[in-house]
Enzyme design. Sequence first.
Site, short mmCIF file in Angstrom:
data_model
loop_
_atom_site.label_atom_id
_atom_site.label_comp_id
_atom_site.label_asym_id
_atom_site.label_seq_id
_atom_site.Cartn_x
_atom_site.Cartn_y
_atom_site.Cartn_z
N ASP A 1 -17.24 -11.31 8.95
CA ASP A 1 -15.81 -11.07 8.81
C ASP A 1 -15.38 -10.26 10.03
OD1 ASP A 1 -13.28 -10.22 8.32
OD2 ASP A 1 -13.65 -9.49 6.28
N TYR B 1 -14.50 -3.97 2.89
CA TYR B 1 -13.15 -4.43 2.54
C TYR B 1 -12.95 -5.78 3.22
CZ TYR B 1 -8.15 -5.04 2.31
OH TYR B 1 -6.90 -5.58 2.08
N TYR C 1 0.83 -1.22 0.00
CA TYR C 1 0.00 0.00 0.00
C TYR C 1 0.86 1.26 0.00
CZ TYR C 1 -4.41 -2.40 0.32
OH TYR C 1 -5.51 -3.15 0.02
N LYS D 1 -5.77 -11.21 12.33
CA LYS D 1 -5.25 -10.03 13.05
C LYS D 1 -5.02 -10.32 14.54
CE LYS D 1 -6.82 -6.50 9.79
NZ LYS D 1 -5.62 -5.89 9.25
C1 LIG Z 1 -12.43 -6.81 7.76
C2 LIG Z 1 -11.18 -7.33 7.11
N1 LIG Z 1 -11.21 -8.51 6.48
C3 LIG Z 1 -10.11 -9.02 5.90
C4 LIG Z 1 -8.91 -8.32 5.93
C5 LIG Z 1 -7.70 -8.91 5.26
O1 LIG Z 1 -6.79 -9.37 6.21
P1 LIG Z 1 -5.27 -9.61 5.82
O2 LIG Z 1 -4.67 -8.27 5.62
O3 LIG Z 1 -4.70 -10.33 7.01
O4 LIG Z 1 -5.24 -10.45 4.60
C6 LIG Z 1 -8.83 -7.09 6.58
C7 LIG Z 1 -7.57 -6.35 6.63
O5 LIG Z 1 -7.49 -5.20 6.96
C8 LIG Z 1 -10.00 -6.58 7.19
O6 LIG Z 1 -10.01 -5.40 7.81
#
Ligand SMILES: Cc1ncc(COP(=O)(O)O)c(C=O)c1O
Length: 424
Positions: free
Chosen positions: A236, A142, A15, A266
């Site tokens: 998610d 996202y 990014y 995370k």
């Molecule tokens: C809600 C959500 N799902 C999925 C992801 C993707 O996770 P990763 O960066 O570990 O692939 C993120 C990353 O910021 C996220 O905020």
Amino acid sequence: MTLAERDAAVIWHPYTQMKNAGLPLAITKGEGALLFDEAGNAYIDAVSSWWVNLHGHSHPYIAQKIAEQLQQLEHVIFAGFTHQPAVELAEGLLKVLPENQKRIFYSDNGSTAVEVALKMALQYWHNQGQEKSKIIAFRESYHGDTFGAMSVSSRSAFTQPFNQYLFDVLFIDVPVPGQEEKCLQQVTAYAQRTDVAAFIFEPLVLGTAGMVMYAPEVLDKTLSICRENQIFTIADEVMTGFGRTGKNFATDYLSENKPDIFCLSKGLTGGTMALGVTSCSQQIYDAFLSEDKTKTFFHGHSYTANPIACTAGVASLELLLQSATQANIARIRAQHTAFREKMQMHTACKVIRQTGTILALEFETGTTSYFNNFRDILYNVALENKVLLRPLGNIIYILPPYCITPGQLEEVYAVIMKMADLLI
Ligand SMILES: Cc1ncc(COP(=O)(O)O)c(C=O)c1O
């Protein structure tokens, strides 16, 4: 040559527009909420290093557990084999997840946790001999950077070069205050179709969209519509999981419904290691049990359920459930609320919102965009003041590790106040 200069010669950062990125900050040590650079400066990590860190950097308990595990077993193939950390973490997660969650599937990160969830939902219907191929998602969501995750995410500058390769999704509006009915009408209309497999959503807070927040009540209603129409619901909780919203999971705020599938990453390892989890209900798991081998879930990664990462997960979950951590979450939430009430009077503040330990402030700058130039100014003001904040355009947010002290939090607020004062 400094570490940063050596980096600049060989590394391509995520990014980051490398043309004018400037030298990265080389971090040599982390402790609690602090990061130390190679010149010895200390920075408060107010964004938990891209939302991963829960208990502070280089946490001694997690470090000790990992060191012990490294002496025992570093990794083993996870097809046909298992190990203690994977079993312990799965058992621990199922204790804190809603009761309908029965199975844990491991992967590598948030994006892969989402890929797995989408594939589980789509193959469920395929295994049943029903062609349900459509996914409903929030327009501004996202869910990650792999192709499936990009497909269910907002069509934006992030995805623009790839849009033609992304599968079609039924997008609905986020039910922010005032838009609830619109969202419910859209879901109701899509739910009449016979080809909808699942609805994927970031519960209560859409992180990358700019910490956009909505209420649990409307999510509950949305999930009810999905349930009544045999549409699986995929939470998610990659960003919202593990206490960020004040409860273990954002969907713990729902009173009527429990999602069928969860995506976690995370904070799963306390921010120590990359690891992804997709959990599912018995109903979904059962649809893959068959004498017919083609009904198998053919998905896996080389490092699936890595023992070191699972060990970090077990240790982090233990720390999360301690009363001292829960008290810290409550303290951060209360301190944020006091700051929010003060800050919303400021003329530079367009809107300030909070869910649990997540606080987001939208500055009055004319336009709301990730590419707002004001973003770089805010980012640099924060760093000059030894605070790591990563604005999303003109939106600044705090998403701190739970060990952040009241004094450190006040320092972060002071920097945000300084930014606001710059604007008037
Ligand atoms: C809600 C959500 N799902 C999925 C992801 C993707 O996770 P990763 O960066 O570990 O692939 C993120 C990353 O910021 C996220 O905020």
